[in-house]
Design an enzyme around this catalytic site. Structure first.
Site, mmCIF file in Angstrom:
data_model
loop_
_atom_site.group_PDB
_atom_site.id
_atom_site.type_symbol
_atom_site.label_atom_id
_atom_site.label_comp_id
_atom_site.label_asym_id
_atom_site.label_seq_id
_atom_site.Cartn_x
_atom_site.Cartn_y
_atom_site.Cartn_z
ATOM 1 N N HIS A 328 -81.545 83.970 109.358
ATOM 2 C CA HIS A 328 -83.596 84.000 108.976
ATOM 3 C C HIS A 328 -84.489 83.700 110.460
ATOM 4 O O HIS A 328 -85.333 84.936 109.452
ATOM 5 C CB HIS A 328 -83.771 83.094 108.086
ATOM 6 C CG HIS A 328 -85.408 83.328 107.207
ATOM 7 N ND1 HIS A 328 -85.904 84.205 108.582
ATOM 8 C CD2 HIS A 328 -85.172 83.096 106.130
ATOM 9 C CE1 HIS A 328 -86.407 84.349 106.712
ATOM 10 N NE2 HIS A 328 -87.093 83.425 105.693
ATOM 11 N N LYS A 413 -102.637 94.523 81.368
ATOM 12 C CA LYS A 413 -103.466 93.565 80.916
ATOM 13 C C LYS A 413 -104.901 93.525 82.287
ATOM 14 O O LYS A 413 -104.908 92.407 82.322
ATOM 15 C CB LYS A 413 -103.201 91.948 80.816
ATOM 16 C CG LYS A 413 -101.858 91.871 79.628
ATOM 17 C CD LYS A 413 -102.972 92.166 78.213
ATOM 18 C CE LYS A 413 -101.952 92.535 76.734
ATOM 19 N NZ LYS A 413 -102.019 93.234 75.863
ATOM 20 N N THR A 453 -94.827 86.577 109.184
ATOM 21 C CA THR A 453 -95.708 85.979 108.005
ATOM 22 C C THR A 453 -96.652 84.637 108.159
ATOM 23 O O THR A 453 -97.165 84.686 109.260
ATOM 24 C CB THR A 453 -93.777 85.300 106.942
ATOM 25 O OG1 THR A 453 -94.041 84.106 108.350
ATOM 26 C CG2 THR A 453 -92.961 86.388 106.950
#
Length: 613
Positions: A328, A413, A453
């Site tokens: 990662h 919706k 991030t």
């Protein structure tokens, strides 16, 4: 005229890199106010008052000083966070990467042309490998289109880390070795590494004249490896060392190099290889509705047939299904998702077949990479296997499809599908554990130079109010619906802000690290019990991420012993979820959370539907 010409030329992969804006530093006031909002759901009134006082003191005192220093750092670096994040989140972490940090997942080909079938794995592997090499070539020649959010270019730097990249362990801190070059930058390694039954082989993916080998040629090379491994004894399994605690692995690696300089050459060959192909004897039977077995094997399969530090291990199972496991540190999952979505589309479009020539040009067979090992290396390997096995047996993975409805119904919706799933997850956790769970959702900051991030914290006051309303027998549908829509609004607003670099977690981390680098005492804010209770310092009980709206899914182990990993992909007609938990913690159970999550989705749809009557 020149202008017209540049308009018509396709954009190059990395052409926008230098024009991306720097990562912003939010104002101290806004970050601290967001932090207070985020801890409130976890505090009694008394605890909250104490935290408010701590935050105020920080803001007026040491916090402001640290913030000014951070602003200075941001003036000299286009991304003030980049190095710090890599070190803190990945390279300085000492726990074994392979189970705790790596992400892994199933390939979706079994949903169309490649259902599980014996005797197909090498044939199929030669085709996936060929398509993967085409993708490498797209990046190398900069023909992969730059990704965008609307019209905004996103940072593409992480795509340089997909191939020819490996993490190398260090006693105190690991490093990332990246050997990739675009054509304009110069030569790039073009060899592959194949691991089978504890042995390693390598061959060049290009023929003598620089052409990518065809699937029949790749099949020949893979068959050579498989046939040799089938008839000869298993190898030493040196790969298992990559699953070890980082400092132990670093020392084992130093020892390995000290006994024979050739071992260092082999390590370099593995590190610089395009990617690793793992020929795995497991048959993790899975279906489009239940991917549990493949996901489990991808994340926690045999350590002797993975190079855990490699940025991409393509795992070929013997029943013709596929998975992957990736380090990662060098990139976030979206990079691999983009590659896997490309592969899935290519394989679907060609019906999983090779329609070109079956001719196989003469080429040298794969070369085996044989490490020189001694008793110490053997005992290091056996220790690594032992600790890995214990952790692997402790990991619980559930990966199922929820097929009652998906994105189409939710959008009908007029609700955001990702927020819908996040709130259902909150409610499921609240139902099971009778308390709010500190929660992390990944927000992407790739609008900024080298952005990766930011943390978005979904467990908001509004989400908690809604969860309590859902459990309150006195509250009617109207009240529940009102609370739900408020929770939606807050979530959407916080997510949008996080993506604009206006979250607060990375900002607080920066302030903490400046204090640490200057040898100051840790500011009181970070010692406050509510800091960790609300998830700060990597203590999130629910670690979650939307993997996207494609066919590609993955999973990561939970962040904390009493936590869950919760990852999902959203399709028009279904939501596929993978949940991880640790078995040794009795109170958590991935299967129960999945069941509660299913019920939550149905209840939410009911509320959204009654609002339209």
């Amino acid at each position: 005229m020149a202008n017209l010409l540049s308009e018509s030329l396709p954009e190059r992969t990395f052409q926008h890199q230098n024009n991306l804006p720097p990562l912003p530093v939010p104002s101290l006031e806004s970050s601290l106010s967001k932090y207070l909002d985020a801890v409130q759901p976890f505090a009694s009134e008394k605890e909250f008052e104490a935290t408010v006082a701590t935050v105020r003191k920080f803001q007026e005192g040491v916090g402001e000083e640290l913030h000014q220093k951070l602003l200075q750092r941001a003036k000299t670096k286009k991304n003030w966070l980049e190095e710090w994040w890599l070190d803190t989140a990945y390279l300085e972490v000492r726990v074994p990467s392979q189970l705790n940090v790596n992400f892994g997942g199933p390939a979706p080909y079994l949903e169309h042309c490649w259902p599980p079938a014996e005797g197909t794995s090498l044939q199929r592997a030669s085709i996936t490998t060929w398509h993967t090499l085409q993708y490498w070539n797209l990046i190398r020649t900069e023909r992969l289109a730059p990704q965008k959010a609307g019209k905004t270019a996103l940072d593409m730097d992480q795509f340089r880390m997909l191939f020819c990249t490996c993490k190398v362990p260090g006693v105190k801190k690991d490093t990332i070795h990246n050997y990739f070059k675009t054509e304009r930058e110069g030569p790039c390694p073009s060899h592959l590494v194949v691991i089978c039954r504890g042995r390693l082989f390598t061959f060049d993916a290009l023929s003598a004249d620089g052409q990518i080998l065809t699937p029949p040629e790749l099949l020949r090379q893979l068959s050579y490896v498989k046939e040799r491994c089938d008839r000869e004894p298993e190898g030493d399994g040196v790969c298992a060392l990559t699953s070890e605690e980082r400092t132990r692995w670093a020392k084992a690696r130093e020892h390995l190099i000290s006994i024979d300089p050739h071992n260092k050459t082999i390590l370099e060959t593995i590190q610089s290889s395009l990617f690793v192909i793992c020929l795995d004897e497991a048959k993790p039977y899975s279906t489009p509705e239940n991917y549990t077995n493949i996901t489990m094997e991808a994340l926690a399969g045999k350590p002797t047939i993975r190079w855990g530090d490699k940025s991409y291990n393509s795992v070929v199972f013997s029943d013709g299904t596929f998975g992957s496991t990736c380090d990662h540190a060098p990139y976030d999952a979206m990079v691999l998702v983009t590659l896997c979505w490309y592969l899935d589309q290519q394989i679907k479009a060609t019906e999983g077949k090779w329609k070109g020539s079956d001719a196989v040009r003469p080429m040298p067979p794969p070369e085996e990479l044989v490490f020189t090992v001694d008793e110490k290396v053997r005992s290091d390997i056996s220790h690594a296997k032992q600790q890995y096995l214990e952790s692997a047996q402790d990991l619980q993975v559930v990966c199922h499809a929820f097929t009652a409805f998906g994105k189409a119904t939710i959008k009908q919706k007029k609700l955001h599908p990702d927020t819908f799933v996040q709130l259902a997850m909150q409610l499921a956790y609240y139902r099971m554990h009778k308390e709010p769970g500190s929660c992390y959702e990944t927000a992407m900051t790739r609008k900024f130079y080298h952005g990766r991030t930011e943390t978005m914290r979904p467990c908001t006051k509004e989400a908690l109010n809604w969860c309590t309303a859902m459990m309150d027998p006195m509250c009617d549908d109207k009240g529940k619906r009102k609370a739900m829509l408020r929770a939606f609004d807050t979530h959407n607003k916080l997510m949008a802000e996080a993506q604009e670099g206006k979250g607060f977690d990375r900002h607080l981390l920066g302030l903490y690290l400046i204090a640490k680098e200057e040898g100051r005492p840790t500011p009181e804010l970070f010692m406050d019990p509510l800091y960790a209770k609300s998830g700060g310092g990597g203590n999130f009980v629910l670690s979650s991420s939307l993997v996207g709206y494609t066919t590609v899914l993955g999973a990561v182990a939970p962040m904390v012993p009493h936590g869950y990993g919760f990852f999902y992909r959203i399709r028009d007609d279904r939501i596929v979820i993978s949940i991880t938990a640790w078995r040794s913690y009795r109170q958590t159970d991935a299967a129960s959370l999945f069941n509660c999550f299913n019920s939550s989705l149905h209840e939410m749809l009911h509320l959204a539907t009654t609002s339209q009557l």
